[in-house]
Design an enzyme around this catalytic site. Structure first.
Site, PDB file in Angstrom:
ATOM      1  N   GLU A  18      -3.488  15.768 -11.840  1.00  0.00           N
ATOM      2  CA  GLU A  18      -3.952  14.466 -11.355  1.00  0.00           C
ATOM      3  C   GLU A  18      -4.464  13.683 -12.558  1.00  0.00           C
ATOM      4  O   GLU A  18      -5.252  14.188 -13.341  1.00  0.00           O
ATOM      5  CB  GLU A  18      -5.068  14.670 -10.318  1.00  0.00           C
ATOM      6  N   HIS A  33      -2.412   7.808  12.909  1.00  0.00           N
ATOM      7  CA  HIS A  33      -1.638   6.951  13.806  1.00  0.00           C
ATOM      8  C   HIS A  33      -0.903   7.757  14.871  1.00  0.00           C
ATOM      9  O   HIS A  33      -0.416   8.857  14.611  1.00  0.00           O
ATOM     10  CB  HIS A  33      -0.633   6.138  13.003  1.00  0.00           C
ATOM     11  N   LYS A  41       1.181  -3.650  10.197  1.00  0.00           N
ATOM     12  CA  LYS A  41       0.440  -3.396  11.424  1.00  0.00           C
ATOM     13  C   LYS A  41      -0.668  -4.420  11.652  1.00  0.00           C
ATOM     14  O   LYS A  41      -1.276  -4.449  12.701  1.00  0.00           O
ATOM     15  CB  LYS A  41      -0.129  -1.973  11.403  1.00  0.00           C
ATOM     16  N   ARG A  75      -0.946   0.288  -1.359  1.00  0.00           N
ATOM     17  CA  ARG A  75      -0.011   1.141  -0.640  1.00  0.00           C
ATOM     18  C   ARG A  75       1.304   1.201  -1.414  1.00  0.00           C
ATOM     19  O   ARG A  75       1.803   0.158  -1.839  1.00  0.00           O
ATOM     20  CB  ARG A  75       0.327   0.552   0.727  1.00  0.00           C
ATOM     21  N   ILE A  95       5.701   6.843   0.223  1.00  0.00           N
ATOM     22  CA  ILE A  95       4.875   7.408   1.310  1.00  0.00           C
ATOM     23  C   ILE A  95       3.677   6.483   1.556  1.00  0.00           C
ATOM     24  O   ILE A  95       2.546   6.767   1.178  1.00  0.00           O
ATOM     25  CB  ILE A  95       4.402   8.838   0.993  1.00  0.00           C
ATOM     26  N   CYS A 145     -28.163  -0.389   0.841  1.00  0.00           N
ATOM     27  CA  CYS A 145     -28.629  -0.704  -0.522  1.00  0.00           C
ATOM     28  C   CYS A 145     -27.551  -0.421  -1.561  1.00  0.00           C
ATOM     29  O   CYS A 145     -27.748  -0.695  -2.732  1.00  0.00           O
ATOM     30  CB  CYS A 145     -29.945  -0.005  -0.839  1.00  0.00           C
TER      31      CYS A 145
END
Lengths: 494, 123, 425
Positions: A34, A52, A253, A314, A349, A451
C-alpha cells in the site's frame, strides 16, 4: 536476497484487504503493498458507507452480480470480522408525481438482479417512516437488505484478519513496475525494493489503469476519478435514522441523506468527473450542489449543524460489459488476462465496490483455482478477527468492569466521541498498527465530533510520541510531510 | 501647529478611542476618554509608550517544560525585542513559586520579571 | 478513592467559573463540595492564557491568566474543597447522579444535592465555517496552537495566517511573533473587529501585523501540510468579490472564528438550551430548568472578561449551596423506618419527626414467619429501646400494629433511623 511470495496484492483498499483475507485462508505467502501510511486511505474510507441492496446496477452486468452476491455475504462477514453492520434497509424516495415511474423502474431492475425483500410504499407511509422527509414525497422503494457500515473499520478488520493468518502488509510501499520474464510476471518493483511472486493482483483502485498498462493489458482502459463531496452533521442537532436515496440520474445514484453507525447524519455525494487522481479537495460549488440535493430530500436540514465536509474519489472506469446483448461501458473488470501470465486484473471497482468486495475476493480465488492454483486450507486458519472494546458504546456497568481490568480505558482523550487512552493504545498495537493521527481517527472515530480534534489533538500527539518512541516533532497526521510541529518553542536560532 | 492623533486606550479592556490634540510633542488636550486613566495613557503613549510583556522560560524538572513569566510593570515599547531576548536566556529549576523574581531589573529598566504561576517539580 | 458517595455540591470544570463556584458554595455553608477537572491540574484554559489583562476588575491587579487562576485556586483549596483531576464526567442524570471516568479512580457513580456546570466553551472549527479545499495538516484552532506553544513547548508553524479577529487569534499573533514565527496577516470576514480593540493595538499594530477586514479564505492549498491559502474580499452579504483573490503562501492557518458554550453534558441532564447563546436558559441564581442544576461562566454564554466569569461562578456557587442545604435539611427531617428481625416490611417507610411532636403515629407491618409464642414488637434506634408492645403470637396473615406516641418524640428526634424487631418474650 529477494523475498518470494505466492501472491502480491497491489493496493490496501477494501477490495485489496478483502482479497488478502480470502487468500490468507490457504497455504501460500501473501503480501499486500500500500503506497499510503495506512490501509483504506482512498475511496474505501471516503464514501457513503452503504451496503447496497443491488437494484441500481444494470441487469446482466458484472456489477449487478457482484453487488447482489456481495450483499448476501455481509452478515457472516460482520460476525467473523467483528465490525459494526446494520441492515437498516434503504429508501429511494420520489419527490412529486413525476419521479414515481422511475422508482417503479428501479424496483423492476432490482427484481431482474435478484434482489430480495423489496416493496413499494406510498407517500403517506414514507412520511410516517421518516418524519423529516420532504412532505411532497409521492412514494418510495423500500429495500430491506440495504445496510450501513463503517467502511474503514471493514477494511482494517479484513486486513487484520489476513495478517493474523500469516499475510504481510507493507505500508508506504508504492508499486513502480512489474518484473517480467518474457510474458510472465515474476514480481513487482517498489520504492522499497523488489518483491518476487507467482501472481500479482491489481487492486490499485483509482490507479488500477496505470498498473494494468504497465503489464501491457487493456491500453484503452482509463479511470476517470469521480469526485464525491459530503457534509457531516452534528448528531446532537440532526438525527435522520434512515438511508434516503433520491431517484437516480445519469450522474449516478444521486445525493442522499443517510445516517452513519456513529449516528451522524451525512449528505452527499455529488459526482464531478475530474482529471487529478490526488484531488480530494472539496469545493464551494460541489458543496453547494450537495446542499441543494440534500435539501430536496430533507428540507429541514440546517447547514449550520454541519461539523465537517470531505471529498472522496471513485474509480470510474470504461470497462465494457461482457454479457452478450448488454450494452454497458462502466462495468467492473475482474479477469485473468491472456496477454501476460501471473496477473489477476481488477479495474473500475467504483460503487457498489464496498458491497461487492467480499464477492470480488471470492471471485478472485475462484478464478485462480480455475487457472490451476491448488488451494489447501491452512490447518490453523482462523476466520475470526476479534473486536476491540469501544468505550462509547458500552453500558455504565461494562465501562466500570473494563476500567477495573485496565485503568487506561478510564482516561478519556476525545471528549466528544468518548475515546479513551486504552482504545488508542490498542490501535497502536493492533495487527496493522495505527502510526498516525488519522490512522487512530479512522479506527476509533476520535476527533470527528463537534470540536473536530480541538481537545484531543495535542494529547494524541503526546501518546503517539510516547508509544512509538519518537519525538512529538516526528508525529504526523497521515505520513511523512504532514508533521504537526516544527521545533520546540524555546529553540530559536540567533 | 496643533495636530490630532487618534489612539485606542489600552489601559483597561474598555478600549476607548482617544483623540489627542498635540503641539510640538506636548499634549494639549484629550477627548474620548471615560476616566483619568485615559489622560495618563495619552500622555504616556505620546512620550514614553510602554507595554506589559508576558512570555515563557524553560524550566528543568518541572510539571510542564515551560514556566510562564511577566514583567511586573510595563516596559518601554521599543525595548520589547531586547527584553524578550534577555528573558529567553533564563532557565530555571522546578519547583518555583508564583511571583518569584526570575529576572531582576531587566536591562536596567528597574522592572523585574516574575513567575506567572507556581510550577511544581515533575512527579 | 472518593471521600463520599453523596456530595452537597459537585462542580464540573475547574476554570474560573467552577473555582469561583466552589469557593462561594463552601462559604455559603455547603459541607461536601467536589470539583471535577478533566485535565492534569486545576485552572482550565487560563493556564495557557499566559498574557496579561486578567483581574483588573475583581483584583485591581493586572495578572497573567495562570496567576489569576492560581489566586482563586489557592483560596478554594484553603476552604477544603475536594478535587478530582484527570477525570471526565461522562453522564449526568436529571436526578443529579454523575458518572465519572478516570485512570486513578475508575468508573464511578456519585450523587449530588446540587450541581454547577462550568464546562466553559469550545472553539468553532473549520467545518463550521465551511472552508472548502484539501484537509492537510497545519490548520489549528488558535487555542490548540496556544496550548502547544505556551504549555507543551512546541511550535506548530513558521509562516502563519490567522482567520478571524477574535481575542485568542490576535493574542496568538503576538505570541507566535515573540517566539520567532512570522504572522503574515489576520483576515476578518466582518467589517469590524470581533475581539477587544486593545488587542488590535497591543497584539497586531505594535508588531505591524496587518488586519484585513471584509476578507475571508476561499480555499486551502496543500495536500499533506498547508502550502498556501487563497484569501478573498467579501461584500456585505459575504459573497466573494471577483478579482480580489490572493494566494498567500503559509504553512499554518490558525482559526479564531468564535467560541461556543460546551453543553453536551447539560443536554444529557435534560437542561434546555437557548439556541442564540447555545447555553442553558438560567434564572437570576444561574439555575437551569432542571432543579438543582446550575450553570456558570462560558458554558452559559461567552464572556469577554474573566472577571465576570468569576462573578457568575460566585453567584451560581452560592445558589447551589443554598439549594443543597435546603435539600439536606429536608432529608434530615425524616427518619427511615427499617424492617428488622422477623419483620418483612414497615409502613410508613419514613417518618417526618415533626409530625410526632404533634400527634401519635401508627406503624404497621407484616412478619416474615409465624411465631406461635408471646413476642415483643420493639422499636429501637440501634442502641436504645424507644417503645415496645406485647403480642401473644404473630402470623404473616395478620397485620401487626405498634404506635409511636408523642412522648417518644425526644428519643425519635435523636435517632438516625428506627428499626422494628419482633423477638420472643
Amino acid at each position: 536476497m529477494q523475498e518470494k511470495y505466492d501472491y502480491i496484492i497491489i493496493g490496501g483498499g477494501v477490495v485489496g484487504c478483502m482479497i488478502a483475507r480470502w487468500l490468507s485462508r490457504y497455504e501460500g505467502k501473501v503480501l499486500l503493498i500500500e503506497k499510503e501510511a495506512d490501509v483504506g486511505m482512498g475511496c474505501s474510507s471516503a464514501n457513503t458507507a452503504i451496503v447496497h441492496a443491488g437494484y441500481d446496477p444494470l441487469p446482466g452486468s458484472l456489477k449487478a452480480r457482484m453487488n447482489v452476491k456481495g450483499n448476501a455475504m455481509w452478515d457472516t462477514l460482520a460476525g467473523e470480522l467483528n465490525f459494526a453492520f446494520e441492515r437498516r434497509g434503504d429508501y429511494v424516495v420520489a419527490i412529486g408525481d413525476d419521479e414515481l415511474p422511475l422508482v417503479h423502474k428501479l424496483m423492476d431492475q432490482g427484481k431482474k438482479n435478484g434482489v430480495p425483500g423489496m416493496m413499494m410504499i406510498d407517500g403517506a407511509e414514507m412520511r410516517a417512516r421518516e418524519k423529516n422527509i420532504n412532505p411532497e414525497t409521492s412514494g418510495a422503494l423500500w429495500a430491506s437488505t440495504g445496510g450501513i457500515c463503517d467502511p474503514f473499520q471493514v477494511t482494517v478488520a479484513a486486513g487484520e484478519n489476513a495478517v493474523m493468518n500469516g499475510a504481510k502488509v507493507l505500508l508506504n510501499t508504492a508499486f513502480q513496475d512489474f518484473i517480467m520474464e518474457g510474458k510472465r510476471i515474476i514480481g513487482v518493483r517498489t520504492n522499497r525494493g523488489d518483491f518476487l511472486c507467482r501472481w500479482v493482483i491489481n487492486s490499485a483502485g483509482i490507479y488500477s489503469d496505470d498498473v494494468m498498462h504497465k503489464a501491457g493489458v487493456r491500453p484503452e482502459f482509463i479511470i476517470k476519478p469521480r469526485k464525491g463531496e459530503y457534509y457531516i452533521f452534528d448528531r446532537a442537532d440532526v438525527s435522520i435514522d434512515n438511508v434516503l436515496f433520491p431517484v437516480p440520474s445519469a450522474k449516478g445514484k444521486g445525493i442522499l441523506v443517510t445516517t452513519t453507525l456513529h449516528e451522524n447524519t451525512i449528505a452527499g455525494p455529488n459526482g464531478t468527473i475530474i482529471e487529478d487522481k490526488e484531488d480530494t479537495s472539496s469545493t464551494k460549488e460541489g458543496l453547494e450542489e450537495v446542499a441543494a440535493g440534500a435539501l430536496k430530500l430533507v428540507p429541514s436540514l440546517n447547514l449550520r449543524h454541519s461539523i465537517a465536509n470531505f471529498a472522496g474519489l471513485r474509480p470510474m472506469g470504461n470497462g465494457p460489459c461482457k454479457t452478450p446483448g448488454v450494452v454497458y461501458n462502466n462495468d467492473y473488470i475482474i479477469e485473468i488476462p491472456e496477454e501476460v501470465q501471473g496477473l489477476v486484473n481488477l479495474g473500475g471497482i467504483e460503487s457498489p465496490g464496498l458491497t461487492s468486495a467480499p464477492a470480488i475476493a471470492e471471485e478472485v480465488v475462484d478464478m485462480l483455482r480455475d487457472a490451476g492454483e491448488k488451494f489447501v486450507e491452512k490447518k490453523d486458519w482462523d476466520p475470526i478477527r476479534p473486536g476491540r472494546p469501544r468505550f462509547r458504546n458500552m453500558s455504565h456497568k461494562d465501562r466500570q468492569l473494563l476500567v477495573e481490568m485496565d485503568p487506561r480505558f478510564g482516561q478519556v482523550i476525545c471528549r466528544c466521541e468518548n475515546i479513551t487512552e486504552g482504545e488508542i493504545i490498542a490501535e497502536i498495537r493492533a495487527p496493522i498498527p495505527a502510526r498516525t493521527y488519522d490512522a487512530i481517527k479512522r479506527r476509533t472515530w476520535l476527533g470527528t465530533g463537534r470540536c473536530q480534534g480541538g481537545f484531543d489533538m495535542t494529547r494524541v500527539v503526546t501518546i503517539l510520541s510516547r508509544e512509538l518512541g519518537i519525538s512529538p516533532l516526528e508525529v504526523t497526521k497521515r505520513g511523512t510531510g504532514s508533521e504537526y510541529l516544527f521545533r520546540q518553542t524555546k529553540q530559536v536560532e540567533g | 501647529m496643533a495636530e490630532e492623533v487618534n489612539f485606542i486606550c489600552t489601559a483597561c479592556p474598555q478600549g476607548c478611542a482617544l483623540t489627542v490634540l498635540m503641539e510640538n510633542g506636548e499634549v494639549l488636550g484629550v477627548t474620548g476618554n471615560s476616566c483619568k486613566k485615559g489622560l495618563d495613557y495619552a500622555n504616556a503613549e505620546t512620550s514614553d509608550p510602554r507595554r506589559m510583556v508576558a512570555t515563557t522560560v524553560k524550566i528543568r524538572n518541572g510539571f510542564h517544560p515551560l514556566l510562564p513569566v511577566y514583567t511586573e510593570r510595563p516596559v518601554p515599547k521599543p525595548m520589547i525585542p531586547q527584553v524578550l531576548a534577555e528573558i529567553r536566556k533564563v532557565e530555571l529549576e522546578a519547583p518555583v513559586v508564583m511571583k518569584t523574581v526570575v529576572l531582576e531589573n531587566v536591562l536596567g529598566t528597574g522592572i523585574n520579571v516574575l513567575a506567572s504561576r507556581s510550577m511544581p517539580a515533575k512527579k | 478513592m472518593l471521600a463520599k458517595q453523596i456530595y452537597d455540591v459537585v462542580i464540573v470544570g475547574s476554570g474560573p467559573g467552577g473555582v469561583a463556584a466552589a469557593i462561594e458554595a463552601k462559604k455559603a455553608g455547603a459541607d461536601d463540595v467536589l470539583i471535577i477537572e478533566r485535565d492534569t491540574e486545576l485552572g482550565g484554559i487560563l493556564l495557557q492564557c499566559i498574557h496579561n489583562g486578567f483581574g483588573l476588575e475583581l483584583l485591581k491587579e493586572d495578572l497573567p491568566g495562570p496567576g489569576y487562576a492560581q489566586h482563586f485556586i489557592e483560596e478554594m483549596l484553603s476552604l477544603h474543597v475536594e478535587v478530582l483531576l484527570n477525570t471526565m464526567v461522562m453522564d449526568i442524570t436529571p436526578q443529579r447522579h454523575l458518572f465519572l471516568s478516570s485512570k486513578e479512580h475508575g468508573y464511578v457513580e456519585i450523587e449530588a444535592r446540587s450541581i454547577v456546570l462550568a464546562m466553559g466553551c469550545r472553539e468553532r472549527t473549520r467545518a463550521q465555517i465551511r472552508i472548502p479545499g484539501y484537509r492537510p495538516n497545519g490548520i489549528y484552532t488558535a487555542g490548540t496552537a496556544q496550548r502547544w506553544v505556551n504549555v507543551e513547548g512546541y511550535m506548530p508553524g513558521k509562516e502563519v495566517v490567522i482567520l478571524g479577529s477574535g481575542d485568542i487569534g490576535m493574542i496568538m499573533a503576538r505570541r507566535l511573533t515573540f517566539e520567532g514565527a512570522h504572522v503574515e496577516r489576520v483576515l476578518e470576514i466582518q467589517s469590524y473587529l470581533s475581539g477587544l480593540s486593545r488587542n488590535l493595538v497591543q497584539c497586531l499594530q505594535d508588531y505591524d501585523i496587518p488586519l484585513q477586514l471584509n476578507h475571508t479564505i476561499k480555499r486551502i492549498l496543500g495536500k499533506n501540510r498547508v502550502e498556501a491559502i487563497e484569501a478573498v474580499q467579501v461584500d456585505e452579504k459575504w459573497n466573494f468579490v471577483p478579482g480580489t483573490e490572493e494566494i498567500i503562501p503559509c504553512d499554518t492557518l490558525l482559526l479564531s472564528v468564535g467560541l461556543i458554550p460546551e453543553n453536551e453534558l447539560s443536554r444529557k441532564a435534560g437542561v434546555k438550551l437557548d439556541p442564540i447563546t447555545s447555553g442553558p436558559y438560567v434564572d437570576e441564581t444561574f439555575q437551569t430548568n432542571v432543579p438543582g442544576i446550575f450553570a456558570a461562566g462560558n458554558v452559559v454564554h461567552v464572556y469577554d472578561l474573566v472577571d465576570w466569569v468569576s462573578e457568575a461562578g460566585f453567584s451560581a456557587g452560592k445558589s447551589a449551596a443554598k439549594y443543597a442545604i435546603a435539600l439536606r435539611n429536608a432529608e434530615a427531617r425524616y427518619t427511615p423506618l427499617v424492617a428488622g428481625k422477623n419483620v418483612r416490611y414497615v409502613v410508613p417507610h419514613k417518618l417526618d419527626k415533626s409530625t410526632l411532636e404533634a400527634e401519635d403515629v401508627r406503624l404497621q407491618m407484616r412478619v416474615t414467619r409465624p411465631i406461635e409464642q408471646p413476642v415483643w414488637v420493639e422499636v429501637h434506634d440501634g442502641e436504645n429501646l424507644i417503645t415496645r408492645k406485647a403480642e401473644r403470637y404473630v402470623r404473616p396473615g395478620e397485620m401487626v400494629t405498634v404506635v409511636l406516641k408523642t412522648k417518644n418524640y425526644a428519643d425519635v428526634a435523636k435517632a438516625s433511623k428506627l428499626t422494628i424487631d419482633i423477638n420472643p418474650r
